[in-house]
Design a protein around this motif. Structure first.
Motif, short mmCIF file in Angstrom:
data_model
loop_
_atom_site.label_atom_id
_atom_site.label_comp_id
_atom_site.label_asym_id
_atom_site.label_seq_id
_atom_site.Cartn_x
_atom_site.Cartn_y
_atom_site.Cartn_z
N MET A 219 58.65 -51.62 12.57
CA MET A 219 57.46 -50.88 12.93
C MET A 219 56.97 -50.09 11.72
N THR A 220 55.67 -49.93 11.57
CA THR A 220 55.08 -49.23 10.44
C THR A 220 55.30 -47.73 10.58
N GLN A 221 55.65 -47.12 9.46
CA GLN A 221 55.85 -45.67 9.42
C GLN A 221 55.02 -45.08 8.30
N MET A 222 54.73 -43.77 8.40
CA MET A 222 53.99 -43.09 7.35
C MET A 222 54.50 -41.67 7.20
N ARG A 223 54.28 -41.12 6.00
CA ARG A 223 54.71 -39.75 5.74
C ARG A 223 53.84 -38.78 6.53
N ILE A 224 54.37 -37.62 6.77
CA ILE A 224 53.66 -36.60 7.55
C ILE A 224 52.32 -36.26 6.91
N SER A 225 52.26 -36.17 5.58
CA SER A 225 51.00 -35.82 4.91
C SER A 225 49.93 -36.88 5.15
N GLU A 226 50.31 -38.16 5.16
CA GLU A 226 49.34 -39.22 5.41
C GLU A 226 48.86 -39.18 6.85
N ALA A 227 49.78 -38.95 7.79
CA ALA A 227 49.40 -38.84 9.20
C ALA A 227 48.43 -37.68 9.38
N ALA A 228 48.69 -36.57 8.72
CA ALA A 228 47.82 -35.40 8.81
C ALA A 228 46.42 -35.73 8.30
N ARG A 229 46.33 -36.42 7.16
CA ARG A 229 45.03 -36.80 6.60
C ARG A 229 44.26 -37.69 7.57
N LEU A 230 44.94 -38.67 8.15
CA LEU A 230 44.28 -39.59 9.08
C LEU A 230 43.83 -38.90 10.35
N LEU A 231 44.60 -37.92 10.79
CA LEU A 231 44.26 -37.20 12.02
C LEU A 231 43.29 -36.05 11.78
N GLY A 232 43.11 -35.66 10.52
CA GLY A 232 42.23 -34.55 10.21
C GLY A 232 42.83 -33.20 10.58
N VAL A 233 44.15 -33.10 10.48
CA VAL A 233 44.86 -31.87 10.81
C VAL A 233 45.78 -31.51 9.65
N SER A 234 46.46 -30.38 9.76
CA SER A 234 47.40 -29.97 8.72
C SER A 234 48.75 -30.67 8.92
N SER A 235 49.54 -30.69 7.86
CA SER A 235 50.90 -31.24 7.96
C SER A 235 51.72 -30.44 8.97
N ASP A 236 51.49 -29.14 9.04
CA ASP A 236 52.21 -28.31 10.02
C ASP A 236 51.89 -28.74 11.44
N THR A 237 50.64 -29.11 11.70
CA THR A 237 50.27 -29.58 13.04
C THR A 237 51.02 -30.85 13.38
N VAL A 238 51.16 -31.76 12.40
CA VAL A 238 51.91 -33.00 12.64
C VAL A 238 53.38 -32.67 12.89
N ARG A 239 53.94 -31.74 12.12
CA ARG A 239 55.35 -31.35 12.34
C ARG A 239 55.54 -30.77 13.74
N ARG A 240 54.57 -29.97 14.20
CA ARG A 240 54.66 -29.41 15.55
C ARG A 240 54.59 -30.52 16.61
N ALA A 241 53.77 -31.55 16.34
CA ALA A 241 53.69 -32.68 17.27
C ALA A 241 55.02 -33.43 17.32
N VAL A 242 55.71 -33.52 16.18
CA VAL A 242 57.04 -34.14 16.15
C VAL A 242 58.01 -33.30 16.97
N GLU A 243 58.00 -31.98 16.74
CA GLU A 243 58.90 -31.08 17.47
C GLU A 243 58.65 -31.11 18.97
N ALA A 244 57.37 -31.31 19.36
CA ALA A 244 57.01 -31.34 20.78
C ALA A 244 57.27 -32.71 21.40
N GLY A 245 57.66 -33.70 20.58
CA GLY A 245 57.94 -35.03 21.10
C GLY A 245 56.71 -35.90 21.25
N ARG A 246 55.56 -35.47 20.73
CA ARG A 246 54.34 -36.27 20.83
C ARG A 246 54.28 -37.36 19.75
N LEU A 247 55.05 -37.18 18.68
CA LEU A 247 55.18 -38.19 17.63
C LEU A 247 56.66 -38.48 17.40
#
Length: 133
Positions: free
Chosen positions: A1-29
């Motif tokens: 399965m394709t994976q990407m770094r948190i910074s790339e996911a943040a750029r694609l989603l238009g959010v900060s890297s911290d927001t992506v990390r919080r999504a990981v912690e919340a189990g959404r990613l």
């Protein structure tokens, strides 16, 4: 399965890297580690999240490579529907949902699937899709 770094996911989603990390912690990613030990997220989860947040996204989009087409947007594939000849590829580029119709052969050659990171080039009345790089 394709994976990407948190910074790339943040750029694609238009959010900060911290927001992506919080999504990981919340189990959404779903997250894991790459061979270098860096945290990476599953691209298919990022695609799902992009589709969910699309109406409120405020990501910057603009030129992302070298091409004669000036309207280029980096995005993530959210759906692929194919038959023997033609395919429909849906992608989310920041707040924009784009749909491209291209040959199934091209989809297979590029290995496009949900979660693939692509560059959409909009010229006149059609959208072309290519891989970033």
């Amino acid at each position: 399965m394709t994976q990407m770094r948190i910074s790339e996911a943040a750029r694609l989603l238009g959010v900060s890297s911290d927001t992506v990390r919080r999504a990981v912690e919340a189990g959404r990613l779903t997250a894991g580690r790459d061979v270098g030990g860096r945290v990476v997220v599953e691209a298919i989860d990022v695609a799902r999240m992009a589709g969910e947040q699309a109406p409120s996204a405020q990501a910057e989009v603009g030129p992302v490579g070298t091409s004669s087409a000036r309207n280029q947007m980096r995005g993530i594939v959210t759906r692929v529907v194919s038959d023997r000849v033609m395919s429909q590829v849906d992608l989310q580029a920041g707040p924009f949902r784009l749909v491209s119709l291209l040959s199934t052969e091209a989809v297979q050659e590029m290995g496009l699937e949900v979660g693939s990171v692509v560059v959409a080039s909009v010229k006149a009345t059609h959208v072309t899709v290519g891989l970033p790089g």
